[in-house]
Design a protein around this motif. Structure first.
Motif, short mmCIF file in Angstrom:
data_model
loop_
_atom_site.label_atom_id
_atom_site.label_comp_id
_atom_site.label_asym_id
_atom_site.label_seq_id
_atom_site.Cartn_x
_atom_site.Cartn_y
_atom_site.Cartn_z
N ARG A 135 -81.37 -58.52 -44.40
CA ARG A 135 -81.56 -58.83 -42.98
C ARG A 135 -80.22 -59.02 -42.28
O ARG A 135 -80.03 -58.58 -41.14
N GLN A 136 -79.27 -59.64 -42.95
CA GLN A 136 -77.95 -59.82 -42.35
C GLN A 136 -77.27 -58.48 -42.12
O GLN A 136 -76.63 -58.25 -41.09
N GLN A 137 -77.43 -57.56 -43.09
CA GLN A 137 -76.86 -56.21 -42.94
C GLN A 137 -77.53 -55.46 -41.79
O GLN A 137 -76.87 -54.73 -41.04
N GLN A 138 -78.83 -55.63 -41.66
CA GLN A 138 -79.54 -54.99 -40.56
C GLN A 138 -79.03 -55.50 -39.21
O GLN A 138 -78.84 -54.73 -38.27
N MET A 139 -78.80 -56.81 -39.12
CA MET A 139 -78.26 -57.38 -37.89
C MET A 139 -76.88 -56.80 -37.59
O MET A 139 -76.59 -56.42 -36.46
N ALA A 140 -76.04 -56.74 -38.62
CA ALA A 140 -74.69 -56.21 -38.44
C ALA A 140 -74.73 -54.76 -37.97
O ALA A 140 -73.94 -54.35 -37.10
N ALA A 141 -75.65 -53.98 -38.53
CA ALA A 141 -75.79 -52.57 -38.14
C ALA A 141 -76.22 -52.43 -36.68
O ALA A 141 -75.98 -51.39 -36.05
N LEU A 142 -76.85 -53.47 -36.14
CA LEU A 142 -77.28 -53.47 -34.74
C LEU A 142 -76.21 -54.05 -33.82
O LEU A 142 -76.47 -54.33 -32.65
N GLY A 143 -75.02 -54.27 -34.36
CA GLY A 143 -73.89 -54.70 -33.55
C GLY A 143 -73.71 -56.20 -33.42
O GLY A 143 -72.91 -56.67 -32.60
N VAL A 144 -74.43 -56.97 -34.25
CA VAL A 144 -74.31 -58.43 -34.18
C VAL A 144 -73.12 -58.88 -35.04
O VAL A 144 -72.92 -58.37 -36.14
N GLN A 145 -72.36 -59.82 -34.54
CA GLN A 145 -71.29 -60.43 -35.33
C GLN A 145 -71.93 -61.54 -36.17
O GLN A 145 -72.04 -62.69 -35.74
N VAL A 146 -72.38 -61.16 -37.36
CA VAL A 146 -73.15 -62.09 -38.20
C VAL A 146 -72.24 -63.18 -38.75
O VAL A 146 -71.18 -62.90 -39.32
N GLN A 147 -72.67 -64.42 -38.56
CA GLN A 147 -71.88 -65.58 -38.97
C GLN A 147 -72.50 -66.24 -40.20
O GLN A 147 -73.71 -66.37 -40.29
N ALA A 148 -71.65 -66.65 -41.13
CA ALA A 148 -72.11 -67.37 -42.32
C ALA A 148 -72.19 -68.86 -41.99
O ALA A 148 -71.52 -69.69 -42.60
N GLU A 149 -72.99 -69.20 -41.02
CA GLU A 149 -73.15 -70.57 -40.57
C GLU A 149 -74.64 -70.88 -40.46
O GLU A 149 -75.45 -69.99 -40.19
N PRO A 150 -75.04 -72.14 -40.65
CA PRO A 150 -76.46 -72.47 -40.57
C PRO A 150 -77.05 -72.36 -39.18
O PRO A 150 -78.22 -72.04 -39.01
N LEU A 151 -76.23 -72.60 -38.15
CA LEU A 151 -76.73 -72.56 -36.78
C LEU A 151 -75.63 -71.98 -35.89
O LEU A 151 -74.48 -72.40 -35.98
#
Length: 198
Positions: A135-151
């Protein structure tokens, strides 16, 4: 009175929805500033992740975006059909409308996936389920700057990485739509210790 719209997708995780119904519900009985909560779905009856069946108050096509101040999207289980509704074009359009009006949007866990799919998180920070690299990879592929943070808060959008932050997200929604004093009041009523200042 501020009004929040809670989206109930097929396969929604009951707890993730209930934190919003409880936190905002308490504002109407114990709070200093009431916040109205309205539920909406893409079908008349929604089968939840753990086999509850619930009936949203309204269907998506009945909703006037201008009547609401916030959009709330709890996550759900793919095996229970969550993405059937979460990726529906009607919901994605609703998300874009809320964002275009700079209104508050809050999601829990994979409730962030339709936000990413809609494009509102493109080039912005967000997160989703911490135990799903897919899911994190899918978000990144959609241009999201995925953060390794809880919130993660990016302007008007709140995302979190698991059900563990769900209540914190709901409390943030209460504070953003009303005040810190209102939040402290309902936390007292619910038996929580309000967060220390700073």
């Amino acid at each position: 009175m501020k009004r929040a719209l809670l989206v109930l997708c097929q396969g929604v995780e009951e707890y993730e929805a209930s934190v919003f119904t409880d936190a905002l519900g308490w504002t109407t009985t114990y709070g200093l500033e009431p916040i109205a909560l309205v539920t909406v779905g893409l079908r008349p009856k929604v089968r939840c992740a753990w086999n509850f069946t619930i009936e949203p108050q309204y269907q998506l096509e009945q909703i006037d975006v201008t009547a609401f101040d916030a959009l709330l999207i709890p996550g759900g289980m793919g095996r229970a059909g969550f993405y059937e509704d979460a990726y529906d074009g009607r919901l994605l359009a609703l998300i874009r409308q809320f964002d275009a009006a700079h209104k508050l949007i809050a999601s829990v866990c994979v409730g962030a996936m339709p936000l990413a799919q809609s494009g509102v998180l493109q080039g912005r920070r967000g997160t989703t389920y911490c135990h799903s690299p897919e899911r994190q990879q899918q978000m990144a592929a959609l241009g999201v700057q995925v953060q390794a943070e809880p919130l993660v808060v990016d302007n008007n959008i709140i995302t979190c990485s698991s059900p563990g932050q769900a209540l914190q997200v709901a409390f943030m929604v209460v504070e953003r739509l009303s005040s810190a004093a209102n939040l402290a009041r309902i936390q007292e009523g619910m038996g929580f210790s309000p967060a220390a200042p700073g």
